[in-house]
Design a protein around this motif. Structure first.
Motif, mmCIF file in Angstrom:
data_model
loop_
_atom_site.group_PDB
_atom_site.id
_atom_site.type_symbol
_atom_site.label_atom_id
_atom_site.label_comp_id
_atom_site.label_asym_id
_atom_site.label_seq_id
_atom_site.Cartn_x
_atom_site.Cartn_y
_atom_site.Cartn_z
ATOM 1 N N HIS A 2 0.834 -1.193 0.000
ATOM 2 C CA HIS A 2 0.000 0.000 0.000
ATOM 3 C C HIS A 2 0.874 1.249 0.000
ATOM 4 N N ASN A 3 0.476 2.257 -0.780
ATOM 5 C CA ASN A 3 1.208 3.522 -0.767
ATOM 6 C C ASN A 3 0.668 4.417 0.355
ATOM 7 N N ASP A 4 1.225 5.628 0.475
ATOM 8 C CA ASP A 4 0.819 6.532 1.551
ATOM 9 C C ASP A 4 -0.646 6.929 1.452
ATOM 10 N N ASP A 5 -1.148 7.091 0.241
ATOM 11 C CA ASP A 5 -2.556 7.444 0.075
ATOM 12 C C ASP A 5 -3.460 6.328 0.615
ATOM 13 N N ALA A 6 -3.118 5.096 0.278
ATOM 14 C CA ALA A 6 -3.910 3.956 0.753
ATOM 15 C C ALA A 6 -3.871 3.866 2.277
ATOM 16 N N PHE A 7 -2.686 4.037 2.843
ATOM 17 C CA PHE A 7 -2.552 3.953 4.291
ATOM 18 C C PHE A 7 -3.340 5.082 4.959
ATOM 19 N N THR A 8 -3.334 6.264 4.372
ATOM 20 C CA THR A 8 -4.096 7.385 4.910
ATOM 21 C C THR A 8 -5.595 7.108 4.855
ATOM 22 N N ALA A 9 -6.053 6.505 3.760
ATOM 23 C CA ALA A 9 -7.468 6.146 3.650
ATOM 24 C C ALA A 9 -7.866 5.175 4.756
ATOM 25 N N MET A 10 -6.997 4.225 5.069
ATOM 26 C CA MET A 10 -7.282 3.298 6.162
ATOM 27 C C MET A 10 -7.362 4.033 7.493
ATOM 28 N N LEU A 11 -6.384 4.899 7.742
ATOM 29 C CA LEU A 11 -6.356 5.643 9.002
ATOM 30 C C LEU A 11 -7.628 6.458 9.201
ATOM 31 N N LEU A 12 -8.104 7.054 8.134
ATOM 32 C CA LEU A 12 -9.221 7.976 8.244
ATOM 33 C C LEU A 12 -10.587 7.302 8.270
ATOM 34 N N THR A 13 -10.698 6.102 7.705
ATOM 35 C CA THR A 13 -12.034 5.530 7.515
ATOM 36 C C THR A 13 -12.292 4.204 8.218
ATOM 37 N N LEU A 14 -11.253 3.446 8.566
ATOM 38 C CA LEU A 14 -11.487 2.110 9.101
ATOM 39 C C LEU A 14 -11.704 2.123 10.609
ATOM 40 N N PRO A 15 -12.736 1.428 11.086
ATOM 41 C CA PRO A 15 -12.832 1.175 12.522
ATOM 42 C C PRO A 15 -11.802 0.104 12.897
ATOM 43 N N LEU A 16 -11.071 0.325 13.967
ATOM 44 C CA LEU A 16 -10.029 -0.631 14.365
ATOM 45 C C LEU A 16 -10.524 -1.626 15.399
ATOM 46 N N GLN A 28 -4.142 -13.839 9.859
ATOM 47 C CA GLN A 28 -5.380 -14.600 9.651
ATOM 48 C C GLN A 28 -5.817 -14.571 8.181
ATOM 49 N N ASN A 29 -4.846 -14.278 7.310
ATOM 50 C CA ASN A 29 -5.074 -14.267 5.858
ATOM 51 C C ASN A 29 -6.098 -13.226 5.423
ATOM 52 N N LEU A 30 -6.171 -12.132 6.155
ATOM 53 C CA LEU A 30 -7.026 -11.021 5.779
ATOM 54 C C LEU A 30 -6.164 -9.887 5.229
ATOM 55 N N GLU A 31 -6.706 -9.160 4.263
ATOM 56 C CA GLU A 31 -6.003 -8.010 3.709
ATOM 57 C C GLU A 31 -6.940 -6.820 3.651
ATOM 58 N N LEU A 32 -6.376 -5.677 3.335
ATOM 59 C CA LEU A 32 -7.151 -4.452 3.191
ATOM 60 C C LEU A 32 -7.053 -3.959 1.755
ATOM 61 N N LEU A 33 -8.167 -3.469 1.239
ATOM 62 C CA LEU A 33 -8.235 -2.979 -0.137
ATOM 63 C C LEU A 33 -8.768 -1.553 -0.098
ATOM 64 N N THR A 34 -8.049 -0.623 -0.722
ATOM 65 C CA THR A 34 -8.472 0.776 -0.711
ATOM 66 C C THR A 34 -8.662 1.319 -2.125
ATOM 67 N N LEU A 35 -9.261 2.498 -2.174
ATOM 68 C CA LEU A 35 -9.455 3.191 -3.449
ATOM 69 C C LEU A 35 -8.151 3.404 -4.213
ATOM 70 N N TYR A 36 -7.042 3.386 -3.494
ATOM 71 C CA TYR A 36 -5.748 3.701 -4.102
ATOM 72 C C TYR A 36 -4.973 2.449 -4.500
ATOM 73 N N ASP A 37 -5.585 1.280 -4.376
ATOM 74 C CA ASP A 37 -4.932 0.032 -4.761
ATOM 75 C C ASP A 37 -5.382 -0.382 -6.153
ATOM 76 N N SER A 38 -4.476 -0.982 -6.913
ATOM 77 C CA SER A 38 -4.777 -1.338 -8.307
ATOM 78 C C SER A 38 -5.889 -2.368 -8.415
ATOM 79 N N ALA A 39 -6.094 -3.176 -7.371
ATOM 80 C CA ALA A 39 -7.125 -4.212 -7.417
ATOM 81 C C ALA A 39 -8.525 -3.662 -7.148
ATOM 82 N N TYR A 40 -8.627 -2.394 -6.750
ATOM 83 C CA TYR A 40 -9.938 -1.825 -6.431
ATOM 84 C C TYR A 40 -10.767 -1.743 -7.717
#
Length: 318
Positions: free
Chosen positions: A3-17, A93-105
């Motif tokens: 993940h790039n910085d944009d993706a990591f920022t999107a996680m920080l701002l929107t994901l409940p932890l 646990q084989n879970l990943e995160l997918l953001t608007l800034y990832d190519s797989a989105y």
């Protein structure tokens, strides 16, 4: 997935932890995040990742927002260590995160949902399934299907798999689970969009086997340990429609977002099994959905050409 910085920022701002929403400040909704992206672009910042490292004063000066709003953003951006620990646990646990800034989105998700497009999602399985042409299957729990509807659903799923489509479902008990099982059994691939209970779904024997064979991908808008809720279900259904070239509603009470999907054209074709029960099916047909009287009479190969052609034409305008 890197993940790039944009993706990591999107996680920080929107994901409940946490699953119980035990947060010092409330993460941004999809709509709030979309507004923030526009503000960042308008102020001349290169990207949303430029917000990392700014204090309250810096955010106020850059975005021209009130102190309370800047404080909320700053607190969310300061969750770097908790998010890193959470990601380590997810990866174990084989879970990943997918953001608007990832190519797989998926492009369809961003373009069709617009401001409602989730900035980040949790996933488990083969993300490449999202690059397949997908057809949605939706249904509600607790409804007994007629023998005709059940046979028609099996026939439909097998025909879709033969035509090279992946199946995307809302994964509710009943029609959706039947569609998932049928697709996997005949060698197809499935995306299960969840409204909660990702961890429980991932650990089911059939799901775990399909994930291991790279036949299934689980997606969730909410924390992997969060329970199912009706609010989450409506948001989840939007994702199913937006991912799909066409969607088939097998059973409905008429209150699962079908009217919104028709109004907003979240998918180009919305079909509903023309069954007397549940009554919601014919309600949605009356609102503009295309009735399916007999799946065996549908030339899926012909329909598939139309779905693909329309999608290709839309993409050419993007």
């Amino acid at each position: 997935m890197r993940h790039n910085d944009d993706a990591f920022t999107a996680m920080l701002l929107t994901l409940p932890l946490t699953a119980n929403k035990d947060e010092l400040v409330r993460p941004l909704s999809s709509a709030e995040f979309s507004i923030l992206r526009a503000r960042v672009a308008a102020c001349g910042a290169r990207r949303i990742g430029d917000l990392i490292g700014l204090d309250v004063s810096g955010i106020m000066n850059l975005l021209k927002v009130p102190e309370a709003e800047a404080y909320r953003l700053c607190m969310l951006l300061c969750r770097t260590m908790p998010l890193s620990y959470a990601m380590e646990r997810f990866y174990e646990q084989n879970l990943e995160l997918l953001t608007l800034y990832d190519s797989a989105y998926p492009e369809n998700l961003a373009t069709r949902l617009g401001d409602d497009a989730p900035a980040a999602m949790y996933m488990c399985g083969d993300a490449s399934i999202l690059s397949m042409p997908l057809v949605g299957i939706l249904g509600i729990s607790g409804v007994r299907m007629s023998k005709k509807a059940e046979d028609g659903l099996r026939t439909l799923v097998r025909a879709l798999v033969r035509e090279g489509f992946g199946i995307v479902t809302s994964s509710e008990l009943g029609a959706c689970r039947l569609a998932e099982a049928e697709a996997v059994q005949c060698g197809g691939k499935v995306v299960c969009a969840l409204a909660g209970d990702l961890m429980a779904k991932k650990d089911e024997e059939d799901s775990a086997a399909a994930i291991a064979r790279r036949q299934m991908l689980l997606l969730s808008l909410v924390h992997p340990d969060a329970p199912y809720t009706g609010v989450h279900a409506l948001a989840r259904n939007r994702v199913v429609y937006a991912l799909s070239l066409a969607s088939f509603v097998i059973t409905t009470d008429g209150k699962r977002g079908e009217t919104e999907a028709l109004r907003r054209r979240l998918c180009d074709w919305l079909y509903v099994f023309d069954e007397p029960e549940p009554a919601g099916n014919r309600v949605i047909i009356a609102r503009g959905a295309t009735p399916v009287h007999d799946v065996s009479q549908m030339d899926i190969q012909k329909y598939a050409r139309s779905w693909r052609l329309a999608n290709a034409e839309q993409l050419s305008f993007l």
